[in-house]
Design a protein around this motif. Structure first.
Motif, short mmCIF file in Angstrom:
data_model
loop_
_atom_site.label_atom_id
_atom_site.label_comp_id
_atom_site.label_asym_id
_atom_site.label_seq_id
_atom_site.Cartn_x
_atom_site.Cartn_y
_atom_site.Cartn_z
N THR A 41 17.99 -9.37 -6.93
CA THR A 41 18.98 -9.97 -6.04
C THR A 41 18.51 -9.70 -4.62
OG1 THR A 41 20.74 -9.55 -7.62
CG2 THR A 41 21.40 -9.99 -5.35
N VAL A 42 18.40 -10.78 -3.84
CA VAL A 42 17.94 -10.69 -2.47
C VAL A 42 18.93 -11.44 -1.59
CG1 VAL A 42 16.04 -11.13 -0.86
CG2 VAL A 42 15.53 -10.65 -3.27
N ASN A 43 19.71 -10.71 -0.82
CA ASN A 43 20.72 -11.31 0.08
C ASN A 43 21.60 -12.34 -0.63
OD1 ASN A 43 19.50 -9.70 1.97
ND2 ASN A 43 18.97 -11.34 3.37
N GLY A 44 22.01 -12.01 -1.85
CA GLY A 44 22.91 -12.88 -2.60
C GLY A 44 22.22 -13.93 -3.45
N TYR A 45 20.92 -14.09 -3.31
CA TYR A 45 20.15 -15.02 -4.14
C TYR A 45 19.52 -14.26 -5.30
CZ TYR A 45 20.29 -18.58 -0.44
OH TYR A 45 20.70 -19.51 0.48
N THR A 46 19.31 -14.96 -6.41
CA THR A 46 18.60 -14.40 -7.55
C THR A 46 17.15 -14.83 -7.47
OG1 THR A 46 20.60 -14.46 -8.89
CG2 THR A 46 18.51 -14.32 -10.07
N PRO A 52 6.17 -15.65 -4.94
CA PRO A 52 5.50 -15.21 -3.72
C PRO A 52 6.51 -14.83 -2.62
CG PRO A 52 4.47 -17.21 -4.55
CD PRO A 52 5.74 -17.00 -5.34
N ALA A 53 6.21 -13.78 -1.89
CA ALA A 53 7.09 -13.33 -0.81
C ALA A 53 7.34 -14.43 0.20
CB ALA A 53 6.49 -12.10 -0.13
N ALA A 54 6.34 -15.27 0.47
CA ALA A 54 6.51 -16.36 1.43
C ALA A 54 7.62 -17.31 0.99
CB ALA A 54 5.20 -17.13 1.61
N ASP A 55 7.75 -17.54 -0.31
CA ASP A 55 8.82 -18.41 -0.82
C ASP A 55 10.19 -17.75 -0.62
OD1 ASP A 55 6.79 -20.11 -1.58
OD2 ASP A 55 7.06 -19.78 -3.73
N ILE A 56 10.25 -16.45 -0.83
CA ILE A 56 11.52 -15.73 -0.64
C ILE A 56 11.91 -15.76 0.83
CG2 ILE A 56 12.73 -13.52 -0.88
CD1 ILE A 56 10.73 -12.88 -3.19
N GLY A 68 19.18 -19.45 -6.75
CA GLY A 68 17.98 -18.65 -6.55
C GLY A 68 16.73 -19.43 -6.82
N ILE A 69 15.62 -18.69 -6.91
CA ILE A 69 14.31 -19.29 -7.19
C ILE A 69 13.62 -18.48 -8.28
CG2 ILE A 69 13.97 -20.44 -4.98
CD1 ILE A 69 12.38 -18.06 -3.98
N THR A 70 12.74 -19.16 -8.99
CA THR A 70 12.04 -18.53 -10.11
C THR A 70 10.63 -19.06 -10.24
OG1 THR A 70 12.08 -18.13 -12.51
CG2 THR A 70 13.00 -20.22 -11.74
N VAL A 71 9.76 -18.22 -10.74
CA VAL A 71 8.45 -18.63 -11.25
C VAL A 71 8.49 -18.27 -12.73
CG1 VAL A 71 5.97 -18.21 -11.23
CG2 VAL A 71 7.22 -18.35 -9.06
N PRO A 72 8.81 -19.26 -13.58
CA PRO A 72 8.92 -18.98 -15.02
C PRO A 72 7.60 -18.49 -15.61
CG PRO A 72 9.89 -21.11 -14.48
CD PRO A 72 9.13 -20.64 -13.26
N GLY A 73 7.72 -17.62 -16.58
CA GLY A 73 6.53 -17.09 -17.23
C GLY A 73 5.80 -16.14 -16.30
N MET A 74 4.53 -15.99 -16.53
CA MET A 74 3.71 -15.11 -15.70
C MET A 74 2.38 -15.79 -15.41
SD MET A 74 4.61 -11.35 -17.29
CE MET A 74 4.05 -11.70 -18.94
N PRO A 75 2.38 -16.82 -14.54
CA PRO A 75 1.15 -17.57 -14.31
C PRO A 75 0.06 -16.71 -13.66
CG PRO A 75 2.92 -18.37 -12.89
CD PRO A 75 3.51 -17.34 -13.78
N ILE A 76 -1.15 -16.89 -14.14
CA ILE A 76 -2.29 -16.17 -13.59
C ILE A 76 -2.50 -16.62 -12.15
CG2 ILE A 76 -4.79 -15.81 -13.78
CD1 ILE A 76 -4.42 -16.26 -16.83
N GLY A 77 -2.61 -15.64 -11.25
CA GLY A 77 -2.80 -15.93 -9.84
C GLY A 77 -1.52 -15.78 -9.03
N SER A 78 -0.37 -15.68 -9.69
CA SER A 78 0.87 -15.43 -8.96
C SER A 78 0.87 -13.95 -8.55
CB SER A 78 2.08 -15.78 -9.83
OG SER A 78 2.13 -14.98 -10.99
N PRO A 79 1.70 -13.58 -7.58
CA PRO A 79 1.71 -12.18 -7.14
C PRO A 79 1.92 -11.21 -8.30
CG PRO A 79 3.02 -13.52 -5.67
CD PRO A 79 2.66 -14.39 -6.83
N GLY A 80 1.04 -10.24 -8.40
CA GLY A 80 1.12 -9.27 -9.48
C GLY A 80 0.38 -9.69 -10.73
N MET A 81 -0.08 -10.93 -10.76
CA MET A 81 -0.79 -11.44 -11.94
C MET A 81 -2.22 -11.88 -11.57
SD MET A 81 1.26 -11.01 -14.42
CE MET A 81 0.33 -11.89 -15.66
#
Length: 108
Positions: A41-46, A52-56, A68-81
């Motif tokens: 939860t970020v300032n009331g958004y899920t 990516p932090a830039a999207d947040i 809110g916003i989501t990146v479903p699954g765990m795509p290779i190349g996303s932050p942390g992946m």
């Protein structure tokens, strides 16, 4: 977490069971097709998954009428992946509790 911290976010992590994560997701309007391994939860958004932090930051600045916003699954190349230079295209999806979705950002 380190990606978010490096981009100015204060992160407080709480490990929960799969059942608790599922309940949190359902309450936030996260459908199974939008789900991932992390929910925040970020300032009331899920925020779900490896967003990516830039999207947040963009969401917080624009203040859209979404749940809110989501990146479903765990795509290779996303932050942390990150896996070397390997990247797979993925989208950050905006969602509402009513089930509406739209592409918030494309990452290629």
């Amino acid at each position: 977490m380190s990606h978010l911290q490096a981009n100015g976010f204060r992160v407080e992590a709480t490990n929960v069971s799969d059942a608790q994560l599922n309940a949190i997701s359902i309450q936030a309007g996260v459908t199974p097709t939008l789900s991932s391994c992390h929910t925040a939860t970020v300032n009331g958004y899920t925020v779900v998954g490896h967003v990516p932090a830039a999207d947040i930051h963009r969401m917080l600045k624009a203040k859209p009428a979404i749940t809110g916003i989501t990146v479903p699954g765990m795509p290779i190349g996303s932050p942390g992946m990150e896996q070397g230079n390997t990247r797979q295209p993925y989208d950050t999806i905006a969602f509402t509790k009513g089930g509406g979705t739209s592409v918030f950002a494309r990452h290629r």
